[in-house]
Structure formats: structure tokens, C-alpha cells
Design a protein around this motif. Structure first.
Motif, PDB file in Angstrom:
ATOM      1  N   ILE A   1       3.874   0.204   2.673  1.00  0.00           N
ATOM      2  CA  ILE A   1       3.382  -0.785   3.647  1.00  0.00           C
ATOM      3  C   ILE A   1       3.257  -2.141   2.961  1.00  0.00           C
ATOM      4  CG2 ILE A   1       1.463  -1.394   5.190  1.00  0.00           C
ATOM      5  CD1 ILE A   1       0.811   1.709   5.092  1.00  0.00           C
TER       6      ILE A   1
ATOM      7  N   GLU B   1     -16.201 -11.447   5.790  1.00  0.00           N
ATOM      8  CA  GLU B   1     -16.881 -11.344   7.089  1.00  0.00           C
ATOM      9  C   GLU B   1     -18.404 -11.305   6.995  1.00  0.00           C
ATOM     10  OE1 GLU B   1     -15.221 -10.437  10.261  1.00  0.00           O
ATOM     11  OE2 GLU B   1     -13.220  -9.900   9.570  1.00  0.00           O
TER      12      GLU B   1
ATOM     13  N   GLN C   1     -13.801 -13.655  10.855  1.00  0.00           N
ATOM     14  CA  GLN C   1     -13.252 -13.572  12.221  1.00  0.00           C
ATOM     15  C   GLN C   1     -13.967 -14.615  13.078  1.00  0.00           C
ATOM     16  OE1 GLN C   1     -11.263 -11.169  14.021  1.00  0.00           O
ATOM     17  NE2 GLN C   1     -10.709  -9.845  12.321  1.00  0.00           N
TER      18      GLN C   1
ATOM     19  N   GLU D   1      -7.363   1.908  -3.088  1.00  0.00           N
ATOM     20  CA  GLU D   1      -6.749   2.210  -1.777  1.00  0.00           C
ATOM     21  C   GLU D   1      -5.246   2.423  -1.927  1.00  0.00           C
ATOM     22  OE1 GLU D   1      -8.039  -0.207   1.499  1.00  0.00           O
ATOM     23  OE2 GLU D   1      -9.818  -0.790   0.410  1.00  0.00           O
TER      24      GLU D   1
ATOM     25  N   GLY E   1      -6.030 -12.827  12.782  1.00  0.00           N
ATOM     26  CA  GLY E   1      -6.416 -11.680  13.604  1.00  0.00           C
ATOM     27  C   GLY E   1      -6.503 -10.404  12.786  1.00  0.00           C
ATOM     28  N   ASN E   2      -6.788  -9.303  13.480  1.00  0.00           N
ATOM     29  CA  ASN E   2      -6.864  -7.996  12.821  1.00  0.00           C
ATOM     30  C   ASN E   2      -5.551  -7.670  12.148  1.00  0.00           C
ATOM     31  OD1 ASN E   2      -9.455  -7.316  13.499  1.00  0.00           O
ATOM     32  ND2 ASN E   2      -8.843  -6.447  15.474  1.00  0.00           N
ATOM     33  N   GLY E   3      -5.666  -7.183  10.918  1.00  0.00           N
ATOM     34  CA  GLY E   3      -4.468  -6.728  10.214  1.00  0.00           C
ATOM     35  C   GLY E   3      -3.594  -7.842   9.670  1.00  0.00           C
ATOM     36  N   ALA E   4      -4.071  -9.092   9.719  1.00  0.00           N
ATOM     37  CA  ALA E   4      -3.243 -10.213   9.249  1.00  0.00           C
ATOM     38  C   ALA E   4      -3.077 -10.207   7.733  1.00  0.00           C
ATOM     39  CB  ALA E   4      -3.868 -11.532   9.700  1.00  0.00           C
ATOM     40  N   GLY E   5      -4.044  -9.587   7.035  1.00  0.00           N
ATOM     41  CA  GLY E   5      -3.945  -9.511   5.577  1.00  0.00           C
ATOM     42  C   GLY E   5      -5.085 -10.210   4.834  1.00  0.00           C
ATOM     43  N   LYS E   6      -6.103 -10.639   5.562  1.00  0.00           N
ATOM     44  CA  LYS E   6      -7.196 -11.406   4.943  1.00  0.00           C
ATOM     45  C   LYS E   6      -7.933 -10.586   3.887  1.00  0.00           C
ATOM     46  CE  LYS E   6      -9.272 -11.902   8.940  1.00  0.00           C
ATOM     47  NZ  LYS E   6      -8.374 -10.998   9.720  1.00  0.00           N
ATOM     48  N   SER E   7      -8.373  -9.382   4.288  1.00  0.00           N
ATOM     49  CA  SER E   7      -9.130  -8.553   3.330  1.00  0.00           C
ATOM     50  C   SER E   7      -8.247  -8.156   2.157  1.00  0.00           C
ATOM     51  CB  SER E   7      -9.642  -7.281   4.003  1.00  0.00           C
ATOM     52  OG  SER E   7     -10.441  -7.616   5.106  1.00  0.00           O
ATOM     53  N   THR E   8      -6.972  -7.953   2.424  1.00  0.00           N
ATOM     54  CA  THR E   8      -6.052  -7.580   1.342  1.00  0.00           C
ATOM     55  C   THR E   8      -5.998  -8.681   0.284  1.00  0.00           C
ATOM     56  OG1 THR E   8      -4.759  -6.193   2.829  1.00  0.00           O
ATOM     57  CG2 THR E   8      -3.648  -6.955   0.844  1.00  0.00           C
TER      58      THR E   8
ATOM     59  N   TYR F   1       0.865  -1.195   0.000  1.00  0.00           N
ATOM     60  CA  TYR F   1       0.000   0.000   0.000  1.00  0.00           C
ATOM     61  C   TYR F   1       0.892   1.232   0.000  1.00  0.00           C
ATOM     62  CZ  TYR F   1      -4.109  -2.851   1.321  1.00  0.00           C
ATOM     63  OH  TYR F   1      -5.143  -3.766   1.356  1.00  0.00           O
TER      64      TYR F   1
ATOM     65  N   GLU G   1     -16.602  -6.355   2.940  1.00  0.00           N
ATOM     66  CA  GLU G   1     -16.952  -6.171   4.341  1.00  0.00           C
ATOM     67  C   GLU G   1     -17.602  -4.794   4.524  1.00  0.00           C
ATOM     68  OE1 GLU G   1     -13.458  -6.354   6.841  1.00  0.00           O
ATOM     69  OE2 GLU G   1     -14.529  -5.296   8.406  1.00  0.00           O
TER      70      GLU G   1
ATOM     71  N   ALA H   1       1.784  -5.399   3.006  1.00  0.00           N
ATOM     72  CA  ALA H   1       0.676  -6.044   3.725  1.00  0.00           C
ATOM     73  C   ALA H   1       0.667  -7.557   3.505  1.00  0.00           C
ATOM     74  CB  ALA H   1      -0.647  -5.440   3.295  1.00  0.00           C
TER      75      ALA H   1
HETATM   76  P1  ATP Z   1      -9.199  -6.982   9.592  1.00  0.00           P
HETATM   77  O1  ATP Z   1      -9.927  -8.180  10.043  1.00  0.00           O
HETATM   78  O2  ATP Z   1      -8.849  -6.055  10.704  1.00  0.00           O
HETATM   79  O3  ATP Z   1      -9.800  -6.317   8.395  1.00  0.00           O
HETATM   80  P2  ATP Z   1      -7.281  -8.212   7.803  1.00  0.00           P
HETATM   81  O4  ATP Z   1      -6.633  -9.509   8.146  1.00  0.00           O
HETATM   82  O5  ATP Z   1      -8.373  -8.242   6.795  1.00  0.00           O
HETATM   83  O6  ATP Z   1      -7.761  -7.529   9.140  1.00  0.00           O
HETATM   84  P3  ATP Z   1      -6.055  -6.244   6.123  1.00  0.00           P
HETATM   85  O7  ATP Z   1      -7.186  -5.284   6.199  1.00  0.00           O
HETATM   86  O8  ATP Z   1      -5.862  -7.003   4.873  1.00  0.00           O
HETATM   87  O9  ATP Z   1      -6.119  -7.258   7.351  1.00  0.00           O
HETATM   88  O10 ATP Z   1      -4.717  -5.447   6.479  1.00  0.00           O
HETATM   89  C1  ATP Z   1      -3.391  -6.002   6.314  1.00  0.00           C
HETATM   90  C2  ATP Z   1      -2.358  -4.930   6.570  1.00  0.00           C
HETATM   91  O11 ATP Z   1      -2.433  -3.931   5.563  1.00  0.00           O
HETATM   92  C3  ATP Z   1      -2.539  -4.193   7.892  1.00  0.00           C
HETATM   93  O12 ATP Z   1      -1.259  -3.917   8.424  1.00  0.00           O
HETATM   94  C4  ATP Z   1      -3.252  -2.932   7.500  1.00  0.00           C
HETATM   95  O13 ATP Z   1      -2.932  -1.885   8.397  1.00  0.00           O
HETATM   96  C5  ATP Z   1      -2.677  -2.658   6.122  1.00  0.00           C
HETATM   97  N1  ATP Z   1      -3.667  -1.978   5.264  1.00  0.00           N
HETATM   98  C6  ATP Z   1      -4.885  -2.439   4.915  1.00  0.00           C
HETATM   99  N2  ATP Z   1      -5.531  -1.564   4.115  1.00  0.00           N
HETATM  100  C7  ATP Z   1      -4.691  -0.511   3.958  1.00  0.00           C
HETATM  101  C8  ATP Z   1      -4.756   0.717   3.246  1.00  0.00           C
HETATM  102  N3  ATP Z   1      -5.830   1.041   2.526  1.00  0.00           N
HETATM  103  N4  ATP Z   1      -3.705   1.551   3.326  1.00  0.00           N
HETATM  104  C9  ATP Z   1      -2.620   1.238   4.055  1.00  0.00           C
HETATM  105  N5  ATP Z   1      -2.483   0.096   4.747  1.00  0.00           N
HETATM  106  C10 ATP Z   1      -3.498  -0.786   4.705  1.00  0.00           C
END
Ligand code: ATP
Length: 241
Positions: free
Chosen positions: A15, A166, A198, A55, A36-43, A11, A89, A17
Motif C-alpha cells: 500500500i 488531531e 481535521q 504498523e 480528508g480521511n486517508g489522505a496520509g496526514k498521520s502517516t 505499508y 491520535e 500511502a
Molecule cells: P485519517 O484522518 O483518517 O487518520 P490520514 O490523512 O491521517 O487520515 P493515514 O492514516 O495516514 O491518513 O492513511 C493514509 C493511507 O494509508 C490510507 O490509504 C490508509 O488506508 C493507509 N494506511 C494507514 N495506516 C495503515 C496501516 N497500518 N496499514 C495499511 N495501510 C494503512
């Protein structure tokens, strides 16, 4: 059917991800992504559906293939045309339109009115609750009803793969049950699923295979029934000790 080979996602050019994720999804399977949160699933879901660009994200290394063809450089609309729909989500129904108008938007690429009607009927058969609410303004529907509507809207495009983020978020247990019932019926009909949850118990219940992510990497993967018995998964993701 869908493969990720050593995928890195960045990103804003800084960053990192996803740090080299490889995984695969076979036809008819449901694959769950846990973590967990921020693990990268949504990415991961955004990378496969071509929606990272909005984004300021990009696939900076590796490859994503759908039925053997690279898709990581395609526009989101082209990925949809190839049969992959991402249900994001955070409910994004068209709030000022009726439920049925939302479904019709989902079927906008259907050229033929008779076919559009068949697809609407299929959604209503699978989700009688939506049939009863077809004239309701979507913004006035409950969270669970909106989630069903989003699934219905995705179904209207007859996708080969639904990537859903989710689906149980913020829903009451009875509604989670209803949403999963619908996903399970769709799976029986042959839809392939990529599922981020989650609520790992619900996710693992539907999934055939699952990957656990931590900090942008896959740290564990295996058959969903086996993972549900894994002590670490039970402790960290199923809330069982
Ligand atoms: P959650 O359940 O909290 O959504 P996740 O596992 O889906 O968590 P992601 O949303 O994929 O995690 O985020 C993975 C990493 O990428 C995290 O460190 C997050 O801070 C970063 N990240 C996600 N979206 C962006 C963005 N638009 N800009 C910058 N960093 C991002």
C-alpha cells in the motif's frame, strides 16, 4: 529544521500511502497538515517519528532530515532523543497511573531531580488544571484533560518539535479552545509544531504555514492565513460555502 524530500511510504510492501511528499518546517513555526480521511496526514507524522515499523510501514523512497541529519532510518527512541516528540491520535495516557506519574514518565530521561521538578512546575504553570488534578488516576480524567496531560507529558522531554495528531478530536468547543491556548503559549515559548487537524479552522488559526494533502500527495500549500481564504479550502476543509 525538518525536511521531507520526495518521501514515499509503503505499508506491508503493497500500500503506497505517501507518493512523494516534500515539505519543510522551520524553527519556531507551526505547520499544519490538512486533508480528508486517508489522505496520509498521520502517516507523515509516523514517518518523521520513526513509528511506522510497528504498523509494518516504511519510508520506501526519499529522505527525512532533522537539522540536516537523515532520521528516516532511526528507531523511534532515537528520534525522541534528538528532540522530536509525537503526540499520537487517540488518547494514550497511562490510565492506571496518576496525572503526575504520567508526567514523570514523560520526563524519564531527565537525570536530575531538581530539573524534573522545574519541568513539572512549568507544566503546572501553563496548565493549572493539571496541577489541580495531579493525583487523579489518568483513566478517570475527561477527554480534554487527557489531551492536556499528553501535551504536558510531551513537554517534560523539552522537545524542539512536537508533532501532534488531531488534538481537538472528540473534544467540546470550550475544551478545544483550552487545548489551543496551551499550544499557542508553547509556540510563543519557541516550540516548533507539526500539527495534523481535521478541525481545520482551529489548526489554521495556530499555524503559520499549511499543506493540504490528498491521496498521499501535497495538492496545495501556502501561508495559513492565505489558505484560510482559499475558496477550495473553505469549501472542503472549513465547512464554509
Ligand atoms: P485519517 O484522518 O483518517 O487518520 P490520514 O490523512 O491521517 O487520515 P493515514 O492514516 O495516514 O491518513 O492513511 C493514509 C493511507 O494509508 C490510507 O490509504 C490508509 O488506508 C493507509 N494506511 C494507514 N495506516 C495503515 C496501516 N497500518 N496499514 C495499511 N495501510 C494503512
Amino acid at each position: 529544521m525538518l525536511e521531507l524530500h520526495n518521501v514515499e511510504v509503503t505499508y506491508s510492501d503493497v500500500i503506497l500511502a505517501l507518493k512523494g511528499v516534500s515539505l519543510s518546517l522551520r524553527e519556531g513555526q507551526c505547520v499544519a497538515l490538512l486533508g480528508g480521511n486517508g489522505a496520509g496526514k498521520s502517516t507523515i507524522l509516523k514517518a518523521i517519528s520513526g513509528t511506522l515499523k510497528s504498523e509494518d510501514g516504511k519510508v520506501s523512497a526519499g529522505a527525512i532530515t532533522l537539522e540536516g541529519t537523515p532520521i528516516h532510518n532511526l528507531e523511534a527512541s532515537e528520534v525522541v532523543r534528538r528532540g522530536l516528540i509525537h503526540v499520537m491520535e487517540g488518547r494514550r495516557v497511562l490510565r492506571h497511573m496518576t496525572a503526575e506519574q504520567n508526567l514523570i514518565v514523560g520526563g524519564h530521561m531527565v537525570p536530575d531531580r531538581a530539573e524534573l521538578k522545574r519541568r513539572l512546575d512549568h507544566v503546572y504553570t501553563l496548565m493549572p488544571r493539571l496541577a489541580n488534578l495531579k493525583s487523579r488516576t489518568a483513566g478517570f480524567m475527561s477527554g480534554g484533560e487527557q489531551q492536556l496531560l499528553l501535551i504536558g507529558r510531551a513537554m517534560m522531554a523539552r522537545p524542539k518539535i512536537i508533532a501532534i495528531d488531531e488534538p481537538s478530536l472528540g473534544l467540546a468547543p470550550l475544551m478545544i479552545h483550552d487545548v489551543y491556548e496551551v499550544l499557542s503559549r508553547l509556540k510563543e515559548e519557541g516550540t516548533t509544531f507539526f500539527l495534523v487537524e481535521q478541525n481545520s479552522a482551529a489548526g489554521l488559526g495556530l499555524a503559520d504555514y499549511a499543506y493540504v494533502l490528498e491521496n498521499g500527495r501535497v495538492v496545495l500549500d501556502g501561508r495559513a492565513d492565505k489558505l484560510a481564504q482559499n475558496e477550495d479550502v473553505k469549501e472542503f476543509y472549513l465547512g464554509v460555502t
